[in-house]
Design a protein around this motif. Structure first.
Motif, PDB file in Angstrom:
ATOM      1  N   CYS A  88       0.802  -1.232   0.000  1.00 26.07           N
ATOM      2  CA  CYS A  88       0.000   0.000   0.000  1.00 26.07           C
ATOM      3  C   CYS A  88       0.825   1.268   0.000  1.00 26.07           C
ATOM      4  CB  CYS A  88      -0.944  -0.002   1.189  1.00 26.07           C
ATOM      5  SG  CYS A  88      -0.116   0.034   2.793  1.00 26.07           S
ATOM      6  N   ASP A  89       2.152   1.154   0.024  1.00 25.74           N
ATOM      7  CA  ASP A  89       2.948   2.373   0.231  1.00 25.74           C
ATOM      8  C   ASP A  89       3.224   3.162  -1.044  1.00 25.74           C
ATOM      9  OD1 ASP A  89       4.690   0.592  -0.910  1.00 25.74           O
ATOM     10  OD2 ASP A  89       6.244   0.782   0.637  1.00 25.74           O
ATOM     11  N   PHE A  90       2.871   2.641  -2.214  1.00 28.36           N
ATOM     12  CA  PHE A  90       3.188   3.381  -3.440  1.00 28.36           C
ATOM     13  C   PHE A  90       1.974   4.055  -4.073  1.00 28.36           C
ATOM     14  CE2 PHE A  90       2.204  -0.918  -4.777  1.00 28.36           C
ATOM     15  CZ  PHE A  90       1.428  -0.742  -5.909  1.00 28.36           C
ATOM     16  N   PHE A  91       0.780   3.812  -3.542  1.00 26.41           N
ATOM     17  CA  PHE A  91      -0.397   4.503  -4.069  1.00 26.41           C
ATOM     18  C   PHE A  91      -0.428   5.916  -3.497  1.00 26.41           C
ATOM     19  CE2 PHE A  91      -2.024   0.013  -3.568  1.00 26.41           C
ATOM     20  CZ  PHE A  91      -2.059  -0.303  -4.913  1.00 26.41           C
ATOM     21  N   GLN A 133       3.279  -7.854  11.501  1.00 27.80           N
ATOM     22  CA  GLN A 133       2.280  -6.838  11.125  1.00 27.80           C
ATOM     23  C   GLN A 133       2.827  -5.823  10.126  1.00 27.80           C
ATOM     24  OE1 GLN A 133       0.734  -5.429  15.053  1.00 27.80           O
ATOM     25  NE2 GLN A 133      -0.882  -6.921  14.649  1.00 27.80           N
ATOM     26  N   VAL A 134       3.538  -6.346   9.146  1.00 21.75           N
ATOM     27  CA  VAL A 134       4.204  -5.490   8.159  1.00 21.75           C
ATOM     28  C   VAL A 134       3.205  -4.594   7.419  1.00 21.75           C
ATOM     29  CG1 VAL A 134       5.522  -5.512   5.985  1.00 21.75           C
ATOM     30  CG2 VAL A 134       6.173  -7.046   7.860  1.00 21.75           C
ATOM     31  N   LEU A 135       2.068  -5.167   7.001  1.00 21.89           N
ATOM     32  CA  LEU A 135       1.099  -4.379   6.232  1.00 21.89           C
ATOM     33  C   LEU A 135       0.411  -3.318   7.078  1.00 21.89           C
ATOM     34  CD1 LEU A 135       0.747  -4.544   3.239  1.00 21.89           C
ATOM     35  CD2 LEU A 135       1.601  -6.693   4.100  1.00 21.89           C
ATOM     36  N   LEU A 136       0.152  -3.639   8.359  1.00 23.72           N
ATOM     37  CA  LEU A 136      -0.467  -2.636   9.241  1.00 23.72           C
ATOM     38  C   LEU A 136       0.502  -1.471   9.460  1.00 23.72           C
ATOM     39  CD1 LEU A 136      -2.841  -1.745  10.982  1.00 23.72           C
ATOM     40  CD2 LEU A 136      -1.844  -3.037  12.893  1.00 23.72           C
ATOM     41  N   GLN A 137       1.770  -1.804   9.668  1.00 23.64           N
ATOM     42  CA  GLN A 137       2.825  -0.796   9.805  1.00 23.64           C
ATOM     43  C   GLN A 137       2.874   0.098   8.581  1.00 23.64           C
ATOM     44  OE1 GLN A 137       3.433  -1.140  13.050  1.00 23.64           O
ATOM     45  NE2 GLN A 137       4.855   0.479  12.417  1.00 23.64           N
ATOM     46  N   SER A 142       1.704   5.233   5.745  1.00 24.61           N
ATOM     47  CA  SER A 142       1.383   5.791   4.424  1.00 24.61           C
ATOM     48  C   SER A 142       0.079   6.583   4.374  1.00 24.61           C
ATOM     49  CB  SER A 142       1.291   4.658   3.390  1.00 24.61           C
ATOM     50  OG  SER A 142       2.447   3.836   3.436  1.00 24.61           O
ATOM     51  N   TYR A 143      -0.792   6.415   5.381  1.00 22.82           N
ATOM     52  CA  TYR A 143      -2.115   7.049   5.346  1.00 22.82           C
ATOM     53  C   TYR A 143      -2.455   7.655   6.692  1.00 22.82           C
ATOM     54  CZ  TYR A 143      -2.255   4.488   1.038  1.00 22.82           C
ATOM     55  OH  TYR A 143      -1.921   4.023  -0.196  1.00 22.82           O
TER      56      TYR A 143
END
Ligand code: ADP
Ligand code: MN
Length: 177
Positions: A88-91, A133-137, A142-143
């Motif tokens: 999610c970090d590149f959107f 929890q890589v994606l939560l981090q 990012s948001y």
């Protein structure tokens, strides 16, 4: 215009999480309930060749983030999208009104990914990704904090509850003015 003010078709929701946490299952059910458009980034990358070849080591396409963002810009501006991806970090931050991070107990996830045919480092890397929890981090970095929500996705009941609460949220969403 900024944020929701131009999103005529409805809000944009990002559904993210480690592979196997239920992004595609949840997003499909949510799309059906809300009539939002379900965009599976992995499929789009394949269909439109938005990649720089195959990564033998990671066993997946090397996604070209700029091409993906260019491809989606008009749709995202129009609104009414559910974007399904394990990153999610590149959107652009401005694209999303809600960022959903699905989380699964790691023994449950282990079984799901094994059933999917994952073995060795591909399996252990994904389990580790979930444990840490890589994606939560990544979502939190990012948001804005108030649009990020972590939802448990261990059982079919969790999916029903998550889809119901997200459907309610979509129903009460209004474009920012
Ligand atoms: P993702 O898109 O995140 O990789 P999928 O939606 O493809 O995950 O789900 C992977 C597998 O796990 C599918 O077989 C799906 O039916 C199952 N699954 C996903 N989430 C759940 C859940 N909350 N409860 C039970 N099974 C689930
Ligand atoms: Mn998927």
């Amino acid at each position: 215009a900024q944020n929701g003010s131009v999103r005529k078709r409805g809000p944009n929701i990002l559904v993210t999480g480690t592979p196997g946490t239920g992004k595609t299952t949840t997003s499909s059910a949510l799309a059906e309930a809300t009539q939002l458009r379900h965009i599976i980034i992995g499929d789009l990358v394949k269909e439109k060749n938005l990649h720089d070849g195959w990564d033998d080591e990671l066993d997946c396409y090397v996604i070209n983030e700029d091409l993906v963002c260019d491809e989606l810009e008009d749709l995202m501006e129009e609104g009414g999208n559910i974007v399904d991806y394990h990153g999610c970090d590149f959107f652009p931050e401005r694209w999303f009104d809600r960022v959903v991070v699905l989380q699964t107990d790691n023994t449950v996830l282990y079984d799901r990914l094994s059933r999917r045919g994952y073995t060795g480092s591909k399996l252990s890397n994904n389990i580790e990704c979930e444990i840490f929890q890589v994606l939560l981090q990544e979502a939190k970095e990012s948001y804005p904090e108030d649009i990020v929500v972590a939802l448990k996705s261990d059982t079919i009941e969790d999916i029903s509850r998550n889809v119901a609460s997200l459907t309610d949220w979509v129903g009460s969403w209004h474009p920012a003015s």
